[in-house]
Design a protein around this motif. Structure first.
Motif, PDB file in Angstrom:
ATOM      1  N   THR A  13       5.082  11.384   0.601  1.00  0.00           N
ATOM      2  CA  THR A  13       3.806  12.046   0.857  1.00  0.00           C
ATOM      3  C   THR A  13       3.456  11.963   2.339  1.00  0.00           C
ATOM      4  OG1 THR A  13       2.465  10.083   0.426  1.00  0.00           O
ATOM      5  CG2 THR A  13       3.018  11.460  -1.472  1.00  0.00           C
ATOM      6  N   SER A  15       4.361  13.753   4.848  1.00  0.00           N
ATOM      7  CA  SER A  15       5.673  13.617   5.496  1.00  0.00           C
ATOM      8  C   SER A  15       6.009  14.709   6.500  1.00  0.00           C
ATOM      9  CB  SER A  15       6.758  13.562   4.416  1.00  0.00           C
ATOM     10  OG  SER A  15       6.625  14.627   3.506  1.00  0.00           O
ATOM     11  N   GLY A  20       5.555   9.362   8.154  1.00  0.00           N
ATOM     12  CA  GLY A  20       6.104   9.993   6.951  1.00  0.00           C
ATOM     13  C   GLY A  20       7.377  10.764   7.232  1.00  0.00           C
ATOM     14  N   CYS A  37       5.669  16.444   1.045  1.00  0.00           N
ATOM     15  CA  CYS A  37       4.386  17.119   0.877  1.00  0.00           C
ATOM     16  C   CYS A  37       3.436  16.733   1.998  1.00  0.00           C
ATOM     17  CB  CYS A  37       3.780  16.840  -0.491  1.00  0.00           C
ATOM     18  SG  CYS A  37       3.268  15.152  -0.777  1.00  0.00           S
ATOM     19  N   LEU A  66      -3.637  15.383  -1.797  1.00  0.00           N
ATOM     20  CA  LEU A  66      -3.520  14.312  -2.780  1.00  0.00           C
ATOM     21  C   LEU A  66      -4.858  13.718  -3.207  1.00  0.00           C
ATOM     22  CD1 LEU A  66      -0.292  12.627  -1.425  1.00  0.00           C
ATOM     23  CD2 LEU A  66      -0.537  14.100  -3.435  1.00  0.00           C
ATOM     24  N   SER A  67      -5.951  14.217  -2.656  1.00  0.00           N
ATOM     25  CA  SER A  67      -7.261  13.803  -3.146  1.00  0.00           C
ATOM     26  C   SER A  67      -7.717  14.690  -4.303  1.00  0.00           C
ATOM     27  CB  SER A  67      -8.300  13.827  -2.021  1.00  0.00           C
ATOM     28  OG  SER A  67      -8.583  15.159  -1.627  1.00  0.00           O
ATOM     29  N   ILE A  72      -1.977  16.881  -7.466  1.00  0.00           N
ATOM     30  CA  ILE A  72      -1.037  15.835  -7.868  1.00  0.00           C
ATOM     31  C   ILE A  72      -0.233  16.315  -9.074  1.00  0.00           C
ATOM     32  CG2 ILE A  72      -0.814  13.486  -8.772  1.00  0.00           C
ATOM     33  CD1 ILE A  72      -3.375  12.830  -7.097  1.00  0.00           C
ATOM     34  N   LEU A  89       8.991   6.894  -4.980  1.00  0.00           N
ATOM     35  CA  LEU A  89       7.857   7.516  -4.315  1.00  0.00           C
ATOM     36  C   LEU A  89       7.501   6.693  -3.093  1.00  0.00           C
ATOM     37  CD1 LEU A  89       5.268   9.320  -4.112  1.00  0.00           C
ATOM     38  CD2 LEU A  89       4.174   7.647  -5.642  1.00  0.00           C
ATOM     39  N   CYS A  91       4.478   6.518  -0.824  1.00  0.00           N
ATOM     40  CA  CYS A  91       3.092   6.971  -0.737  1.00  0.00           C
ATOM     41  C   CYS A  91       2.569   6.633   0.658  1.00  0.00           C
ATOM     42  CB  CYS A  91       2.260   6.310  -1.823  1.00  0.00           C
ATOM     43  SG  CYS A  91       0.616   6.998  -1.925  1.00  0.00           S
ATOM     44  N   ASN A  92       2.686   7.608   1.539  1.00  0.00           N
ATOM     45  CA  ASN A  92       2.322   7.424   2.937  1.00  0.00           C
ATOM     46  C   ASN A  92       0.914   7.939   3.232  1.00  0.00           C
ATOM     47  OD1 ASN A  92       2.940   6.953   5.788  1.00  0.00           O
ATOM     48  ND2 ASN A  92       3.029   9.165   5.939  1.00  0.00           N
ATOM     49  N   SER A  93       0.261   8.526   2.257  1.00  0.00           N
ATOM     50  CA  SER A  93      -1.078   9.073   2.507  1.00  0.00           C
ATOM     51  C   SER A  93      -2.146   8.029   2.201  1.00  0.00           C
ATOM     52  CB  SER A  93      -1.313  10.324   1.652  1.00  0.00           C
ATOM     53  OG  SER A  93      -1.148  10.023   0.300  1.00  0.00           O
TER      54      SER A  93
END
Length: 94
Positions: A13, A15, A20, A37, A66-67, A72, A89, A91-93
């Motif tokens: 994410t 990225s 990312g 994404c 992603l909020s 999602i 996964l 998850c970088n966000s």
């Protein structure tokens, strides 16, 4: 170092740039296939093309927020439709 990621599918994410993108490039260098994404569609598609060209792995990209729960769901469905599974996964966000 071989992390045994060849052929694995990894979603990264946030990225399209920065940390990312750097993570995605390292995973691709290990042979992983990627679903990238970001909220910025042009940027994430450009990043995907760069990684695909450089590392010769399967890379897909999509714009998602992603909020938003619906985004999602779209991401998960896309991963299933295009890769058949997700092995990891990142998850970088926020």
């Amino acid at each position: 170092m071989d992390l045994y990621l060849t052929g694995k599918t990894i979603v990264v994410t946030a990225s399209s740039k920065g940390l990312g993108r750097a993570v995605a490039e390292q995973l691709a260098a290990e042979g992983a296939h990627l679903l990238l994404c970001s909220r910025n569609e042009d940027s994430v598609k450009e990043t995907a093309e760069d990684i695909r060209r450089k590392f010769k792995v399967k890379v897909e990209a999509m714009a998602v927020d992603l909020s938003e729960p619906a985004d999602i769901d779209r991401l998960v469905t896309y991963a299933d439709d295009h890769f058949g599974r997700v092995d990891a996964l990142v998850c970088n966000s926020g």
